[in-house]
Design an enzyme around this catalytic site. Structure first.
Site, PDB file in Angstrom:
ATOM      1  N   ALA A  73       1.073  -1.582   0.329  1.00 56.09           N
ATOM      2  CA  ALA A  73       0.093   0.282   0.054  1.00 56.09           C
ATOM      3  C   ALA A  73       1.001   1.783  -0.335  1.00 56.09           C
ATOM      4  O   ALA A  73       0.604   2.185  -0.522  1.00 56.09           O
ATOM      5  CB  ALA A  73      -1.167   0.085   1.659  1.00 56.09           C
ATOM      6  N   THR A  74       2.106   1.270   0.063  1.00 58.12           N
ATOM      7  CA  THR A  74       3.016   1.969   0.750  1.00 58.12           C
ATOM      8  C   THR A  74       3.102   2.935  -0.646  1.00 58.12           C
ATOM      9  O   THR A  74       3.125   4.246  -0.961  1.00 58.12           O
ATOM     10  CB  THR A  74       4.330   1.891   1.280  1.00 58.12           C
ATOM     11  OG1 THR A  74       3.726   1.821   2.625  1.00 58.12           O
ATOM     12  CG2 THR A  74       4.962   3.207   1.169  1.00 58.12           C
ATOM     13  N   GLN A 181      -6.492  -0.863   5.658  1.00 57.62           N
ATOM     14  CA  GLN A 181      -7.174  -1.622   6.794  1.00 57.62           C
ATOM     15  C   GLN A 181      -8.573  -1.533   6.665  1.00 57.62           C
ATOM     16  O   GLN A 181      -9.000  -2.811   7.433  1.00 57.62           O
ATOM     17  CB  GLN A 181      -7.003  -0.293   8.644  1.00 57.62           C
ATOM     18  CG  GLN A 181      -5.458   0.709   8.660  1.00 57.62           C
ATOM     19  CD  GLN A 181      -5.363  -1.055   9.209  1.00 57.62           C
ATOM     20  OE1 GLN A 181      -5.767  -2.368   9.689  1.00 57.62           O
ATOM     21  NE2 GLN A 181      -4.165  -0.886   9.535  1.00 57.62           N
ATOM     22  N   SER A 201      -3.266  -3.702   0.399  1.00 59.54           N
ATOM     23  CA  SER A 201      -1.972  -4.289   0.906  1.00 59.54           C
ATOM     24  C   SER A 201      -2.541  -5.635   1.381  1.00 59.54           C
ATOM     25  O   SER A 201      -3.325  -5.580   2.417  1.00 59.54           O
ATOM     26  CB  SER A 201      -1.906  -3.362   1.945  1.00 59.54           C
ATOM     27  OG  SER A 201      -0.599  -4.401   2.478  1.00 59.54           O
ATOM     28  N   HIS A 203      -0.752  -8.010   3.220  1.00 55.42           N
ATOM     29  CA  HIS A 203      -0.428  -8.735   4.735  1.00 55.42           C
ATOM     30  C   HIS A 203      -1.132  -7.852   5.493  1.00 55.42           C
ATOM     31  O   HIS A 203      -1.703  -8.313   7.155  1.00 55.42           O
ATOM     32  CB  HIS A 203       1.031  -8.128   4.469  1.00 55.42           C
ATOM     33  CG  HIS A 203       1.292  -7.069   5.235  1.00 55.42           C
ATOM     34  ND1 HIS A 203       1.587  -6.524   6.288  1.00 55.42           N
ATOM     35  CD2 HIS A 203       1.079  -5.597   4.344  1.00 55.42           C
ATOM     36  CE1 HIS A 203       1.812  -5.190   6.320  1.00 55.42           C
ATOM     37  NE2 HIS A 203       2.092  -4.612   5.183  1.00 55.42           N
ATOM     38  N   THR A 240       9.345  -7.562 -13.129  1.00 50.64           N
ATOM     39  CA  THR A 240       8.406  -9.073 -12.942  1.00 50.64           C
ATOM     40  C   THR A 240       7.588  -8.816 -11.594  1.00 50.64           C
ATOM     41  O   THR A 240       8.030  -8.707 -11.087  1.00 50.64           O
ATOM     42  CB  THR A 240       9.607  -9.895 -13.069  1.00 50.64           C
ATOM     43  OG1 THR A 240      10.799  -9.675 -14.264  1.00 50.64           O
ATOM     44  CG2 THR A 240       9.474 -11.073 -13.325  1.00 50.64           C
ATOM     45  N   CYS A 328       4.778   1.878  11.387  1.00 44.29           N
ATOM     46  CA  CYS A 328       5.790   2.805  11.015  1.00 44.29           C
ATOM     47  C   CYS A 328       6.777   3.746  12.133  1.00 44.29           C
ATOM     48  O   CYS A 328       7.477   4.806  11.429  1.00 44.29           O
ATOM     49  CB  CYS A 328       5.253   3.429  10.061  1.00 44.29           C
ATOM     50  SG  CYS A 328       3.644   4.073  10.123  1.00 44.29           S
TER      51      CYS A 328
HETATM   52  C1  PLP Z   1      -0.025  -0.437   6.168  1.00 45.12           C
HETATM   53  C2  PLP Z   1      -0.760   0.239   5.519  1.00 45.12           C
HETATM   54  C3  PLP Z   1       0.021   1.224   4.779  1.00 45.12           C
HETATM   55  C4  PLP Z   1       1.037  -0.111   4.085  1.00 45.12           C
HETATM   56  O1  PLP Z   1       1.479  -0.864   3.943  1.00 45.12           O
HETATM   57  P1  PLP Z   1       2.076  -1.853   3.040  1.00 45.12           P
HETATM   58  O2  PLP Z   1       1.882  -2.648   2.592  1.00 45.12           O
HETATM   59  O3  PLP Z   1       2.742  -2.214   4.463  1.00 45.12           O
HETATM   60  O4  PLP Z   1       3.082  -0.735   2.431  1.00 45.12           O
HETATM   61  C5  PLP Z   1      -0.834   2.156   3.972  1.00 45.12           C
HETATM   62  N1  PLP Z   1      -1.638   2.717   4.832  1.00 45.12           N
HETATM   63  C6  PLP Z   1      -2.283   1.652   6.315  1.00 45.12           C
HETATM   64  C7  PLP Z   1      -3.752   3.029   6.277  1.00 45.12           C
HETATM   65  C8  PLP Z   1      -1.992   1.264   6.143  1.00 45.12           C
HETATM   66  O5  PLP Z   1      -2.552   0.295   7.313  1.00 45.12           O
END
Ligand code: PLP
Length: 391
Positions: A73-74, A181, A201, A203, A240, A328
């Protein structure tokens, strides 16, 4: 790790065994490059990626051709903000976002401000909501992008996405949502909600780390790729593809959306039990965020425990894994910007902890965790161990 109780499911989640099983063959058996469509190894990898793309699109009622896989997501947030800024018309240099956004949005907006974009960061009230009248005032025909998260990662408050989208669209601005989230916890109708770009994201939903997606409404949102050197992901994200990760993401997405309302209700039941045991056995506990039903994530609670430093609590219950704030930010000893935006002072912020359950959290674990927190807080308050420097 079995004696630990994991309550940091907003930072990351365990990979579901079914997700892992789906991924494994793509490391050693089906290891073709999905761009090598001239032979069966490449084709079977491409087929698996397309299947995952379809599964994710399906959970959002989105067009599969608008699902762009990223490293998380970043990266998706960066691609949405920087990619659309690059193509913003010269008479639209205004970006609107919110004080409680994830750093990958706020820091990127700071960068855009250095590139002569006019960035407006809206404040929130004590429960994490923006003022929609104020939003209506600040979004003009000079605005090219409004970026607001669906659900907050520290307090769980849900933004009124439909209303924000309406205001953005009325002025011809794009609407980006960080849905990391909210995705898999609350139903999201991408097509019906007027979102142009959305980041998710894997994970956070029992999928692997290092894979995510930017969902793009192709007829509206125009973005430029951030890197060059390959035609992958319709030219928007060269490189890739992480095939095992994408396969796992697809599986995790499908699992998270099997019976989502029922699963969300179960999460809320666990979270509510945790809150109930703690609040009925302890005084001086303030729960943060909007606590009205339907206005917050089901699996998260953020609480300020008066006279208990978050680090003192963590040391007293080392078998409970939870967070003092967002993952983070914990490497810095700075008060959480999200909690500051709610109006908490640094003292209150260092007394605030975030607990988040998952579908893997058992009722036994909830009961043990709640009772252990109650006991630890009473002990800390009795002995005055609120300052970790003294303990
Ligand atoms: C975890 C999170 C991210 C970052 O996601 P990653 O896949 O770890 O880079 C961004 N925004 C929110 C709201 C998150 O909870």
């Amino acid at each position: 790790m079995s004696q630990h109780i994991y309550l940091d499911n907003c930072a990351t989640t365990a990979v579901d065994e079914r997700v892992l099983d789906a991924m494994l063959p793509f490391f050693t058996e089906h290891y073709g490059n999905p761009a090598s469509t001239n032979h069966p190894f490449g084709l079977s990898a491409k087929e698996a990626v397309d299947l995952a793309r379809g599964e994710i699109a399906n959970t959002l009622h989105a067009d599969p051709a608008g699902v762009l896989f990223t490293s998380g997501a970043t990266e998706a947030n960066n691609l949405a903000l920087r990619g659309s800024a690059q193509l913003a018309p010269t008479n639209r240099r205004h970006v609107v976002t919110v004080a409680t956004e994830h750093p990958s949005v706020l820091e990127t907006c700071k960068d855009l401000a250095h590139q002569r974009f006019d960035v407006e960061i809206l404040p929130v009230d004590g429960s994490g909501h923006i003022d929609l009248h104020r939003l209506q005032e600040v979004v003009t025909d000079k605005t090219f992008l409004v970026s607001a998260m669906i659900a907050n990662h520290e307090i769980g408050t849900l933004h009124p996405i439909q209303e924000i989208g309406k205001i953005a669209r009325a002025k011809g601005a794009f609407f980006h949502c960080d849905g990391s989230q909210a995705y898999g916890k609350v139903p999201i109708d991408f097509t019906g909600t007027g979102i142009d770009l959305m980041s998710i994201s894997a994970h956070k939903i029992h999928g692997p780390k290092g894979v995510g997606a930017l969902i793009q409404r192709r007829e509206n949102a125009r973005i430029a790729p951030l890197s060059q050197g390959g035609g992958q992901e319709f030219g928007f994200r060269p490189g890739t593809l992480n095939v095992p990760g994408i396969v796992g993401f697809g599986k995790a997405a499908a699992l998270a959306h099997e019976d989502l309302p029922k699963e969300a209700a179960k999460l809320a039941e666990s979270r509510d039990l945790l809150e109930k045991v703690i609040s009925s056995n302890l005084g001086d506990v303030v729960f943060q965020g909007d606590r009205a039903p339907g206005k917050r994530l089901p699996h998260l609670t953020s609480m300020t425990l008066n006279r208990v430093h978050q680090e003192g609590l963590m040391k007293t219950v080392p078998h409970l894994i939870f967070s003092a704030g967002a993952a983070c930010e914990t490497h810095e000893q700075k008060p959480s910007p999200v909690l500051l935006a709610l109006g908490l002072n640094p003292h209150q912020i260092f007394q605030t902890v975030r607990l988040a359950v998952s579908r893997m959290t058992t009722r036994d674990e909830i009961e043990i965790a709640a009772e252990d927190i109650v006991r630890a807080v009473k002990k800390i308050r009795h002995w005055g161990l609120d300052d970790p420097a003294e303990s």
